[in-house]
Design an enzyme around this catalytic site. Structure first.
Site, mmCIF file in Angstrom:
data_model
loop_
_atom_site.group_PDB
_atom_site.id
_atom_site.type_symbol
_atom_site.label_atom_id
_atom_site.label_comp_id
_atom_site.label_asym_id
_atom_site.label_seq_id
_atom_site.Cartn_x
_atom_site.Cartn_y
_atom_site.Cartn_z
ATOM 1 N N ASP A 1 0.836 -1.205 0.000
ATOM 2 C CA ASP A 1 0.000 0.000 0.000
ATOM 3 C C ASP A 1 0.874 1.259 0.000
ATOM 4 O O ASP A 1 0.569 2.250 -0.670
ATOM 5 C CB ASP A 1 -0.917 0.013 1.216
ATOM 6 C CG ASP A 1 -2.043 -1.016 1.105
ATOM 7 O OD1 ASP A 1 -2.231 -1.550 -0.012
ATOM 8 O OD2 ASP A 1 -2.712 -1.279 2.118
ATOM 9 N N GLU B 1 -2.712 -2.403 -8.930
ATOM 10 C CA GLU B 1 -1.456 -1.677 -9.107
ATOM 11 C C GLU B 1 -1.401 -0.933 -10.444
ATOM 12 O O GLU B 1 -0.325 -0.574 -10.915
ATOM 13 C CB GLU B 1 -0.276 -2.654 -9.010
ATOM 14 C CG GLU B 1 -0.171 -3.665 -10.149
ATOM 15 C CD GLU B 1 -0.970 -4.935 -9.893
ATOM 16 O OE1 GLU B 1 -0.649 -5.970 -10.504
ATOM 17 O OE2 GLU B 1 -1.917 -4.902 -9.090
#
Length: 567
Positions: free
Chosen positions: A457, A483
């Site tokens: 994260d 992503e």
């Protein structure tokens, strides 16, 4: 072909329509057909006696050998999904079927290996997973509880807010009856609502959730049937909006009103009678109780009453003559709310109303009315106003969150879709070139597996921050999902300088990634340059960019590729 393999097994292999070979217990190819040979080897042709593992994509070889050794140890047939080298077209996914062969004509302890091409299936599977992940991320942004319910009342899927409200783990798999998770006092209404929704009608009912150690939460449950082309319900979408603050405020106000009604019935109104001409005040015991005074020590004039009134309200509440004259002139009755101060310092809100009596001359002569303590009701009204204000603030916050990715703080997929739709509409009015690119963090799954999702994260936030640092004010950047990120450069036909700055910024971050060939986190980018997006849909714009991104990843990642796409 090897002499020890013989002609019979070779003929058997050539009869197969798909790549196949015989492998000995040392994992060497002893016979193969033309289809298997066409797969090719790294650095040479696929020949007999070559290592079987060389037919696989380098990253898959260890896995393939592990499966092979396991099959040898058990003597059982086994299957695995791996990428084979391919012949000039890049690696492709295949289903590998290993079967033991006991035919003496082939070789003792020999294995038949058959490869079935499943590349299209794997690509479709990846796309479906990405779409499912995107839909889940969008649902999790909402603070409302969103549930998909089967017709039998079991939960098919639920977003993060719903799981938290009902105390259910997000990875539970669901399938449990929804109403059994709710308190018994709302299940009957819930059952009736499900019946109505199954019949294809929208319905809502008040719900409640109770978790150990927490106060009850109240919900406005809205059930919308999901229907097929024939109009029959196939599932039920339930959106539950929390109304706890509003419910508590309304309950407090309702209780205050109930107390006021009881006070009226049992004599809670304090009666007063004021002779304006004589300046003589008379009040009953209830009035003195409200004022916190002893009726045995009566107040007989406005001047004696004035100190009981809060200084800020004193002039307004005790200016009787002028107020009476204005009320008679306008034909209205007397009504006022003001504060009093009891002897113990307690400040109370009271409402006073009266009827004016005129003398022969037409001047106000007397006023008769009542006073009532409305402190509790006033507090409830203030609580309701505060609750409504908080609700409006929450709506504003939700509207902002619905367009913002909660992890990175940049635009989310919903905002991206809206912006692309807007640009496509504007393109019909004025043609403008633009560059649309899609960026993917290389080997991000491996990074998460090694360093953990919290570290992952952090990487995504750093990537987004780097994105924003090189973007112009007119540029648009968004998190596409997982992503993947997307950027839109309006009026740009040469995005290379932007991508160079971005690549340099990512490199300067120096985020360690032990599973990356560079040792650091890198990104791949595919960018499409459109002279106009007129007649193109948002999905088509993303599809072109995604295809170029795929080229960059196939080419080895850690790079960007720019293509000019005609409208």
């Amino acid at each position: 072909m090897s002499a020890r393999a013989g002609c019979a097994p070779q003929m058997l292999l050539e009869l197969l329509q798909m790549p196949a070979c015989f492998v000995d217990d040392k994992a060497n190819i002893v016979a193969l057909n033309a289809a298997w040979r066409d797969l090719g080897l790294e650095g040479g042709k696929n020949e007999v006696s070559a290592p079987w593992a060389n037919s696989f994509f380098p990253e898959e070889r260890y896995t393939a050998l592990s499966y092979f050794r396991s099959a040898i140890s058990t003597g059982n047939r086994t299957e695995l999904e791996c990428r084979l080298q391919g012949n000039g077209g890049g690696p492709r996914w295949h289903l590998i079927d290993l079967q033991p062969v006991s035919d003496q004509a082939v070789q003792e302890n020999c294995w038949l290996c058959i490869a079935t091409d499943i590349e299209r299936l794997k690509v479709r599977e990846k796309n479906l997973e990405r779409r499912a992940s995107t839909r889940t991320d969008m649902l999790d942004v909402s603070v409302d509880c969103i549930k998909l319910i089967a017709l039998d009342g079991t939960i098919v899927h639920m977003n993060k807010a719903g799981c938290q409200a009902l105390g259910i783990s997000e990875d539970t798999g669901f399938g449990m009856p929804w109403l059994e998770l709710l308190p018994e006092d709302v299940r009957a209404a819930g059952n009736q609502a499900l019946v109505t929704a199954r019949a294809g009608e929208f319905v809502r009912f008040p719900g409640k959730s109770v978790l150990p150690g927490r106060n009850p939460q109240y919900w406005d449950n809205m059930l919308t049937p999901v229907v097929d082309p024939g109009g029959a319900a196939t599932a039920i979408l339930c959106v539950s909006r929390e109304v706890t603050a509003e419910r508590e405020a309304l309950d407090a106000l309702r209780q205050s009103r109930d107390r006021l009604e009881i006070a009226v019935r049992v004599g809670g109104l304090g009666i007063w009678d004021y002779d304006i001409e004589q300046d003589r005040l008379q009040c009953d015991e209830a009035w003195y109780r409200i004022m916190g005074r002893d009726p045995d020590t009566p107040l007989r004039s406005i001047d004696e009453f004035r100190p009981l009134v809060h200084p800020d309200d004193r002039e307004r509440a005790t200016e009787v003559i002028q107020a009476s004259a204005e009320l008679i002139a306008t034909g209205r009755d007397y009504a006022i709310m003001f504060r009093i101060i009891r002897p113990d310092g307690d400040i109370r809100f009271v409402r006073s109303a009266a009827c004016l009596v005129q003398g022969i001359s037409g001047n106000p002569r007397r006023a008769v009315g009542f006073v009532v303590d409305i402190t509790d009701a006033w507090s409830g009204e203030m609580a309701l106003r505060d609750a409504n204000r908080a609700l409006e603030e929450e709506k504003t916050s939700l509207a902002r969150q619905s367009l913002e990715d909660p992890l990175t703080g940049i635009a989310n997929r919903r905002h991206l879709d809206s912006e692309l739709t807007r640009l496509c509409i504007l393109a019909g009015q004025a043609s403008e070139p633009m560059s649309i690119g899609m960026i993917d963090v290389d080997r991000f799954k491996a990074y998460n597996d090694r360093y953990g999702h919290l570290a992952g994260d952090t990487v995504l936030r750093q990537i987004a921050t780097a994105f924003q640092s090189v973007a112009r004010q007119s540029d648009f950047v968004a998190r596409y999902g997982g992503e993947e990120f997307v950027f839109i450069l309006r009026g740009v036909t040469d995005p290379a300088p932007f991508l160079e700055r971005y690549a340099s910024t990512i490199a300067n971050l120096g985020i360690t990634h032990a599973d990356s060939p560079t040792g650091y986190v890198t990104v791949s980018c595919g960018c499409a340059v459109f002279d106009t997006c007129f007649n193109l849909s948002p999905s088509r714009l993303l599809e072109v960019s995604d295809a170029i991104l795929y080229e960059a990843k196939i080419a080895g990642r850690n790079r960007y590729i720019i293509r000019v796409a005609s409208a």
